[in-house]
Enzyme design. Sequence first.
Site, mmCIF file in Angstrom:
data_model
loop_
_atom_site.group_PDB
_atom_site.id
_atom_site.type_symbol
_atom_site.label_atom_id
_atom_site.label_comp_id
_atom_site.label_asym_id
_atom_site.label_seq_id
_atom_site.Cartn_x
_atom_site.Cartn_y
_atom_site.Cartn_z
ATOM 1 N N CYS A 1 -0.956 -11.177 -3.058
ATOM 2 C CA CYS A 1 -2.163 -10.761 -2.343
ATOM 3 C C CYS A 1 -2.695 -11.881 -1.454
ATOM 4 O O CYS A 1 -3.565 -11.652 -0.629
ATOM 5 C CB CYS A 1 -3.214 -10.265 -3.317
ATOM 6 S SG CYS A 1 -3.509 -11.426 -4.637
ATOM 7 N N ASN B 1 3.352 -8.021 -9.458
ATOM 8 C CA ASN B 1 3.889 -9.110 -8.631
ATOM 9 C C ASN B 1 3.892 -10.462 -9.345
ATOM 10 O O ASN B 1 4.728 -11.311 -9.049
ATOM 11 C CB ASN B 1 3.184 -9.185 -7.272
ATOM 12 C CG ASN B 1 1.706 -9.389 -7.373
ATOM 13 O OD1 ASN B 1 1.120 -9.247 -8.444
ATOM 14 N ND2 ASN B 1 1.073 -9.719 -6.265
ATOM 15 N N GLU C 1 -9.706 -8.338 -8.390
ATOM 16 C CA GLU C 1 -8.895 -9.141 -7.464
ATOM 17 C C GLU C 1 -8.055 -8.145 -6.687
ATOM 18 O O GLU C 1 -7.061 -7.626 -7.203
ATOM 19 C CB GLU C 1 -7.982 -10.103 -8.236
ATOM 20 C CG GLU C 1 -8.703 -11.157 -9.048
ATOM 21 C CD GLU C 1 -9.365 -12.228 -8.202
ATOM 22 O OE1 GLU C 1 -9.174 -12.232 -6.969
ATOM 23 O OE2 GLU C 1 -10.083 -13.053 -8.789
ATOM 24 N N GLY D 1 -5.069 -5.664 -8.391
ATOM 25 C CA GLY D 1 -4.215 -4.633 -7.811
ATOM 26 C C GLY D 1 -4.731 -4.229 -6.449
ATOM 27 O O GLY D 1 -5.433 -5.011 -5.785
HETATM 28 P P1 ADP Z 1 0.285 -1.985 -6.634
HETATM 29 O O1 ADP Z 1 0.258 -1.226 -5.350
HETATM 30 O O2 ADP Z 1 0.331 -3.457 -6.477
HETATM 31 O O3 ADP Z 1 1.222 -1.435 -7.675
HETATM 32 P P2 ADP Z 1 -1.866 -0.722 -7.988
HETATM 33 O O4 ADP Z 1 -3.306 -0.931 -7.719
HETATM 34 O O5 ADP Z 1 -1.281 0.622 -7.730
HETATM 35 O O6 ADP Z 1 -1.159 -1.866 -7.193
HETATM 36 O O7 ADP Z 1 -1.507 -1.109 -9.475
HETATM 37 C C1 ADP Z 1 -2.081 -2.190 -10.164
HETATM 38 C C2 ADP Z 1 -2.283 -1.778 -11.602
HETATM 39 O O8 ADP Z 1 -3.180 -0.681 -11.642
HETATM 40 C C3 ADP Z 1 -1.023 -1.312 -12.313
HETATM 41 O O9 ADP Z 1 -1.086 -1.751 -13.666
HETATM 42 C C4 ADP Z 1 -1.132 0.192 -12.222
HETATM 43 O O10 ADP Z 1 -0.428 0.846 -13.251
HETATM 44 C C5 ADP Z 1 -2.619 0.377 -12.398
HETATM 45 N N1 ADP Z 1 -3.148 1.655 -11.902
HETATM 46 C C6 ADP Z 1 -2.719 2.395 -10.859
HETATM 47 N N2 ADP Z 1 -3.446 3.512 -10.741
HETATM 48 C C7 ADP Z 1 -4.390 3.499 -11.717
HETATM 49 C C8 ADP Z 1 -5.461 4.361 -12.132
HETATM 50 N N3 ADP Z 1 -5.724 5.488 -11.479
HETATM 51 N N4 ADP Z 1 -6.206 3.992 -13.200
HETATM 52 C C9 ADP Z 1 -5.941 2.847 -13.854
HETATM 53 N N5 ADP Z 1 -4.972 1.994 -13.522
HETATM 54 C C10 ADP Z 1 -4.197 2.297 -12.472
#
Ligand code: ADP
Length: 485
Positions: free
Chosen positions: A291, A159, A257, A235
């Site tokens: 967020c 975002n 965060e 995230g």
């Molecule tokens: P959003 O719903 O805002 O995309 P996420 O938490 O899914 O939020 O994603 C935020 C970041 O975390 C992104 O860079 C995504 O690729 C990463 N991410 C998602 N799943 C995993 C995981 N299992 N392990 C590490 N990073 C992850």
Amino acid sequence: MTLDLKNPSLMREAALVGSRWIDADAATGVAVTNPATGDVLGYVPNLGEPETLEAISAAKTAQTAWAARTAKDRGQVLRRWYDLMMENQDDLARILTAEQGKPLAEAAGEIAYGASFIEWFAEEARRAYGDITPGHAPDKRILSVKQPIGVVAAITPWNFPNAMITRKAGPAFAAGCSMVLKPAGQTPFSAIALAILAEKAGIPAGLFSVVTGSAQAIGKAMTQSPIVQKLTFTGSTGVGALLYAQCAPTIKKLGLELGGNAPFIVFDDADLDAAVDGAVIAKFRNNGQTCVCANRIYVQAGVYDTFAEKLAAKVAALPTGNGFDSGIVFGPLIDAAAVAKVSEHVADACAKGAHIVLGGKAHELGGTFYEPTVLTGVTADMAVATEETFGPVAPLFKFQTEAEVVAAANDTEFGLASYFYSRDHARVWRVSEALDYGMVGVNTGLISTAEAPFGGIKQSGLGREGSRHGLDDYLEIKYICMGGI
Ligand code: ADP
């Protein structure tokens, strides 16, 4: 790739692993699309565990030499990075709009905002003060010094493809840490452009890696590594909790965060026009995809109808479209899943008795465009009350008393941002203190800035970003007991 850039070298289909640029190819790479058109913008390499370990190892070597440099010296390199970001603001904004969708002016705003963290921490680098405490014995003195945590792993969301990186990298490098970054899969080109400028600014080889590819594989390698001393993540709360658990065996420091469920309260003593303007910013900035976006708008009964009318009129006048077109305020949502969530929340609210005052459906532009929406008659049993919508939906709840609204506002597992409008100074103090949130905006809908400590309580996270506290999150305190005096 048809982006019209003054400096085309900033748009690079590659990842930076230690000092090695790895180019992507269309056959094995991960496609990055423009959410406004669905067009493929380019590819990034699909990397995983081996490249992450290589980056971590390079980060370890680079960090030792970087930490040995003076804080002033590190600050000067950061300052050059800041200058380069601002010199390339237009190009960075174009890359950002292309992969994220936000209107170009808003993207340019994010670049300036992102760069401001590098500028701020370039200055803060020299202020990592320790202290000397009176000793507990005649021959002893107590010293506390601050030292960099070491190698930091960072995982960032789509975002704010620029600013969510700089507010981690700025304090990390200022403190003397190194960083291995995994940017969001949807928006890697902004991260890569930042790495290109970091190299130009004099950030040493290996200090900053940008590893693209499998989130699971990269995240696992980062969290399992005993070399990585801190994980910083922005995230969702779900992924944050998963990473928290993955970091437990190696007891990493954590900066998280996570999600929010921000209340935005309008008391009937508020300046109503100012509250409407604040709500537009707090709710609809980045199309509701931040967020700290207002998620629940509570309006006191006496001004409820007027507020709803004014808000709907204001939002109705703001144009939706491709972020590259002039005057656009609302771009597309990031992807189809985001549209599905928004649609579900609106359908759920309507099924339980809410009224659509504005919008309420997918936009006629198609794709991932959704109409900015205002709902009235919203109640606590609807999904919009408990879940983060992350889209352009303003649900208006009606309340009668201050005590009632404070209780409702706090009735959530989240605790990131909150907002309220009132002109009664006693109420301003009371409500500011009563809201269980890391941040409170009083008579304003915009609170984020490099000078302030951004962060949440409860399930919204750990640690603070920005401000002098943001530097502390990348420093350890070492106690030195000087004896034999
Ligand atoms: P959003 O719903 O805002 O995309 P996420 O938490 O899914 O939020 O994603 C935020 C970041 O975390 C992104 O860079 C995504 O690729 C990463 N991410 C998602 N799943 C995993 C995981 N299992 N392990 C590490 N990073 C992850």
